[in-house]
Design a protein around this motif. Structure first.
Motif, PDB file in Angstrom:
ATOM      1  N   ALA A 142       3.951  12.256  -7.171  1.00 37.14           N
ATOM      2  CA  ALA A 142       4.150  10.811  -7.045  1.00 37.14           C
ATOM      3  C   ALA A 142       3.413  10.236  -5.845  1.00 37.14           C
ATOM      4  O   ALA A 142       2.767   9.185  -5.950  1.00 37.14           O
ATOM      5  N   ILE A 143       3.460  10.908  -4.697  1.00 36.72           N
ATOM      6  CA  ILE A 143       2.816  10.341  -3.509  1.00 36.72           C
ATOM      7  C   ILE A 143       1.299  10.327  -3.666  1.00 36.72           C
ATOM      8  O   ILE A 143       0.630   9.370  -3.257  1.00 36.72           O
ATOM      9  N   LEU A 163      -0.994   6.913  -3.666  1.00 39.86           N
ATOM     10  CA  LEU A 163      -2.079   6.784  -2.690  1.00 39.86           C
ATOM     11  C   LEU A 163      -3.411   6.515  -3.370  1.00 39.86           C
ATOM     12  O   LEU A 163      -4.182   5.654  -2.931  1.00 39.86           O
ATOM     13  N   ARG A 164      -3.703   7.220  -4.458  1.00 39.66           N
ATOM     14  CA  ARG A 164      -5.029   7.083  -5.055  1.00 39.66           C
ATOM     15  C   ARG A 164      -5.148   5.849  -5.942  1.00 39.66           C
ATOM     16  O   ARG A 164      -6.260   5.365  -6.171  1.00 39.66           O
ATOM     17  N   HIS A 165      -4.053   5.314  -6.458  1.00 39.49           N
ATOM     18  CA  HIS A 165      -4.130   4.123  -7.302  1.00 39.49           C
ATOM     19  C   HIS A 165      -3.968   2.820  -6.516  1.00 39.49           C
ATOM     20  O   HIS A 165      -4.387   1.763  -6.996  1.00 39.49           O
ATOM     21  N   SER A 166      -3.346   2.889  -5.336  1.00 40.66           N
ATOM     22  CA  SER A 166      -3.117   1.669  -4.553  1.00 40.66           C
ATOM     23  C   SER A 166      -4.031   1.564  -3.342  1.00 40.66           C
ATOM     24  O   SER A 166      -4.316   0.456  -2.875  1.00 40.66           O
ATOM     25  N   PHE A 208      -7.826   9.404   0.043  1.00 38.09           N
ATOM     26  CA  PHE A 208      -7.619   8.662  -1.200  1.00 38.09           C
ATOM     27  C   PHE A 208      -7.946   7.181  -1.001  1.00 38.09           C
ATOM     28  O   PHE A 208      -8.436   6.518  -1.921  1.00 38.09           O
ATOM     29  N   ARG A 209      -7.688   6.662   0.171  1.00 40.62           N
ATOM     30  CA  ARG A 209      -8.007   5.260   0.468  1.00 40.62           C
ATOM     31  C   ARG A 209      -9.515   5.048   0.470  1.00 40.62           C
ATOM     32  O   ARG A 209     -10.016   4.061  -0.092  1.00 40.62           O
ATOM     33  N   ARG A 210     -10.261   5.951   1.065  1.00 42.75           N
ATOM     34  CA  ARG A 210     -11.718   5.829   1.085  1.00 42.75           C
ATOM     35  C   ARG A 210     -12.308   5.997  -0.317  1.00 42.75           C
ATOM     36  O   ARG A 210     -13.259   5.302  -0.681  1.00 42.75           O
TER      37      ARG A 210
END
Length: 727
Positions: free
Chosen positions: A413-414, A418-421, A552-554
């Motif tokens: 879930a985490i 992280l990768r979708h938002s 994941f943000r980058r």
């Protein structure tokens, strides 16, 4: 008693200590060999401790196995306060399995410390918890330093007002690091000069209102430790901020190396903090000369060192872009691994939950045997659900499927959130049930929104949820509310700001034992590192690569911008106040460069007049050849655009367009020697403007030399001679 009477001492306690049983690893059961007799002698020793005839050490007590010790101690002491505590424990709305350990923790603390419950203070119980953790004496712990005991006991003692009501309500809250004062932040580094210490404390107090705690902590470390404590090590007699050139160079070399001997990657925050200190003192001295004027001094950090900050930031961006390019092809592998692991454990839990003990279950080619023990029977008898445990017949490992499935769900879930938002890790962990909103468009369509609380930019933002992100958020809420429950309200501790939030229905919270806790960013980092190590066994790409939450943000920022989303919209989704920050997150891949450039050429050809594509005339061709001849200089070749003059008056060392010929590296060394000689003359004559210009030239020279050496190590590629196609 008969055995203890053989040892010297005036009291039974002295004889107990002389017997060696007060040491760790010496249980009293060694005196008997028969199981029945071993049990009896253990019961006898427990009775002596309950009656306060013997006060064992914590190590000695936990070296023995005393069944029902809490109940025996309760009966022997006949303490109304202790009986009230036991009644409060039984009335606590947790499973009965946890009642006995709570009584055990309190009675062991009272026994080993030789006090009554009325004298048990929070500090005394905290000492007991720390000692148990340090020595690995926690029930169910995996060795020393893994867990703390007494969570439920502390909660009950606080509820019954035995512990002060203004104190921490939980053991975890008591263990958390509090905020340090400015004096404590500075005194961590043992500054010997008291006047400089008072200056740093006053300076940080003045800056404190405009900084958050983590920034204040870092600033105190830069000034008190990296700057002044290091200066005192190099020059113990230094009494003020007037740092001469020799001492500054020694400090500059020292601060470039960490305590462990490795080179410090980023020195700029330290240099900027020191420059800010000197600049602030000069500015404040005009308004408050009585306090700050005596400390005004020339700043030892030159402008040239700070001027190269932009170049170093570009090097950092290059490393981050390369990091993103390395992880982009590995993302799907990591996501698939977490999805498959969670799906396998979820199906295994469903199948094994109703399987009797000893029976086998086959799932996806793996065979498991259901395990059942007396502990499981006891949990069922006390009204709790027994953990589903199996034996993997292929690997021989025992698996607690209940715990493993729960951990696998939160790991999946985490990562999905992280990768979708694209939210930061602290923003993800601060998501609550109240963060889920909806918006109805004029055409009636309902859009699910995710409200992200401000973390770094101090500005709340709203993210429209994709179908994938909404499915994950819905799964988290459904897991919390199964059986008509509500998401518990609990505070979240921020380790950077060292403070707890108000109780909120946080989404990323888990039940561990008798308490609910919000996941920490350290837990997420360790989880990602562990799974990358597991994947490295089958995927070589993970051997030297691991993911962090910020990766994941980058990756999302790169995907959004390279997919055609306007960068200002991407900045709004990511919470960036500056478009340049978003550009720093975007890594451009080679195929994107080629695709965009080809599209640019096609559009340009369509817009240009057709007569511009006429054959080249002889004067134009001669001018073209002459341009390349004029670009040849001593150190190499100039890369300025066609038909443009030299814009830098042939100051090639400072020109970004010069390409150094590797054969001219010895010439660069000669130029450096000459520049150093000129700099020494300038210092002797006091030509400060000349020194600044020479320093700038030296920095460009060394940069170009390093770049040329790096490129020279790459072998040239033979492209061959182009042939002419015959028609």
């Amino acid at each position: 008693m008969h055995h203890l009477s053989q040892f010297p001492g005036e009291t039974w306690q002295e004889r107990w200590e002389a017997s060696g049983f007060n040491q760790r690893g010496n249980p009293v059961s060694v005196l008997r060999s028969e199981p029945r007799e071993r049990s009896q002698i253990g019961t006898g020793a427990a009775c002596l401790m309950c009656l306060r005839i013997i006060q064992p050490s914590l190590e000695a007590f936990r070296s023995n196995i005393f069944l029902y010790y809490g109940q025996r101690f309760l009966t022997a002491q006949n303490d109304p306060l202790l009986e009230r505590f036991w009644a409060e424990v039984q009335a606590t709305p947790v499973n009965q399995v946890h009642h006995g350990p709570a009584l055990f923790d309190v009675t062991v603390a009272l026994t080993t410390q030789g006090i009554a419950l009325a004298d048990l203070t929070p500090a005394a119980f905290l000492h007991y918890a720390w000692e148990c953790r340090r020595q690995g004496l926690v029930l169910g712990a995996r060795g020393a330093g893994s867990r703390f005991p007494g969570h439920l006991a502390w909660q009950v003692l606080h509820t019954m007002d035995h512990f002060p009501s203004h104190g921490p309500a939980t053991l975890k809250a008591a263990l958390l690091n509090r905020r340090s004062t400015v004096e404590e932040l500075v005194d961590r580094y043992k500054i010997r000069n008291t006047e400089v210490r008072h200056l740093l404390v006053a300076y940080l107090e003045r800056r404190k209102p405009e900084l958050d705690y983590s920034t204040l902590d870092n600033l105190s470390r830069h000034l008190a430790s990296n700057f002044w404590a290091t200066v005192e090590q190099l020059a113990p007699r230094q009494i003020d901020l007037r740092i001469d050139g020799e001492l500054y160079q020694q400090w500059r070399e020292r601060v470039a190396v960490r305590v462990d001997g490795k080179g410090r990657r980023d020195v700029d925050p330290i240099l900027r903090a020191v420059r800010a200190l000197y600049a602030d003192l000069q500015a404040w001295a005009a308004a408050e000369p009585e306090q700050w004027a005596i400390w005004v001094a020339p700043c030892p950090v030159s402008d040239a060192e700070v001027r190269g900050y932009g170049i170093r930031k570009r090097r950092v961006k290059e490393r981050m872009d390369d990091r993103t390019r390395q992880r982009q092809p590995l993302l799907n592998t990591l996501v698939e691994h977490l999805e498959n692991r969670y799906g396998h454990l979820r199906d295994l839990l469903t199948q094994v939950a109703d399987t009797p003990g000893g029976q086998t279950v086959t799932l996806e080619g793996r065979t498991y045997r259901r395990l059942w023990s007396r502990v499981d029977e006891r949990r069922i008898r006390l009204g709790a659900l027994a953990n589903v445990r199996v034996l993997d017949l292929e690997s021989g490992k025992n698996i607690n499927v209940t715990h493993a499935e729960d951990a696998a769900f939160w790991e999946w879930a985490i990562v999905e959130v992280l990768r979708h938002s694209g939210v930061r890790i602290e923003e993800a962990l601060e998501l609550t049930h109240l963060s889920i909103r909806q918006y109805q468009r004029p055409n009636g369509e309902v859009i699910a929104l995710l409200v992200v609380a401000p973390s770094k930019s101090d500005r709340e933002r709203v993210i429209p949820m994709s179908a994938e992100l909404f499915a994950v958020i819905a799964a988290i809420v459904r897991r919390h509310t199964t059986g008509g429950q509500t998401i518990p309200l609990l505070p979240r501790y921020d380790p950077k700001e060292r403070q707890s939030s108000a109780p909120m229905p946080f989404l990323f919270q888990r039940k561990i034992g008798t308490k609910h806790e919000v996941m920490s960013d350290t837990t997420v980092v360790n989880m990602l590192k562990r799974h990358c190590v597991e994947l490295a066994e089958q995927h070589p790409g993970f051997l030297a690569t691991s993911f962090t939450p910020h990766d994941f943000r980058r990756l999302l920022a790169t995907e959004l911008v390279n997919s055609g989303l306007p960068i200002h919209i991407g900045a709004a989704l990511l919470g960036h106040l500056n478009l340049q920050t978003t550009r720093g997150y975007v890594a451009v891949f080679n195929e994107d460069v080629v695709r965009h450039y080809q599209g640019f050429l096609d559009r340009r050809r369509q817009a240009r007049p057709a007569d511009e594509y006429r054959p080249v005339t002889e004067p134009e061709w001669l001018g073209f050849e002459e341009h390349f001849d004029q670009r040849k200089v001593e150190l190499g070749g100039c890369a300025r655009p066609y038909s443009t003059p030299c814009q830098h008056e042939h100051a090639c060392l400072r020109c970004p367009m010069i390409n150094i010929n590797p054969k001219m590296l010895p010439r660069l060394d000669e130029i450096e020697v000459d520049l150093l000689a000129r700099r020494a003359r300038a210092e002797a004559e006091g030509w400060l403007g000349e020194i600044e210009g020479i320093d700038l030239t030296l920095s460009f020279l060394r940069q170009k030399r390093d770049q040329t050496r790096r490129l020279a190590r790459v072998a040239p590629v033979d492209l061959g001679i182009p042939g002419i196609a015959l028609r």
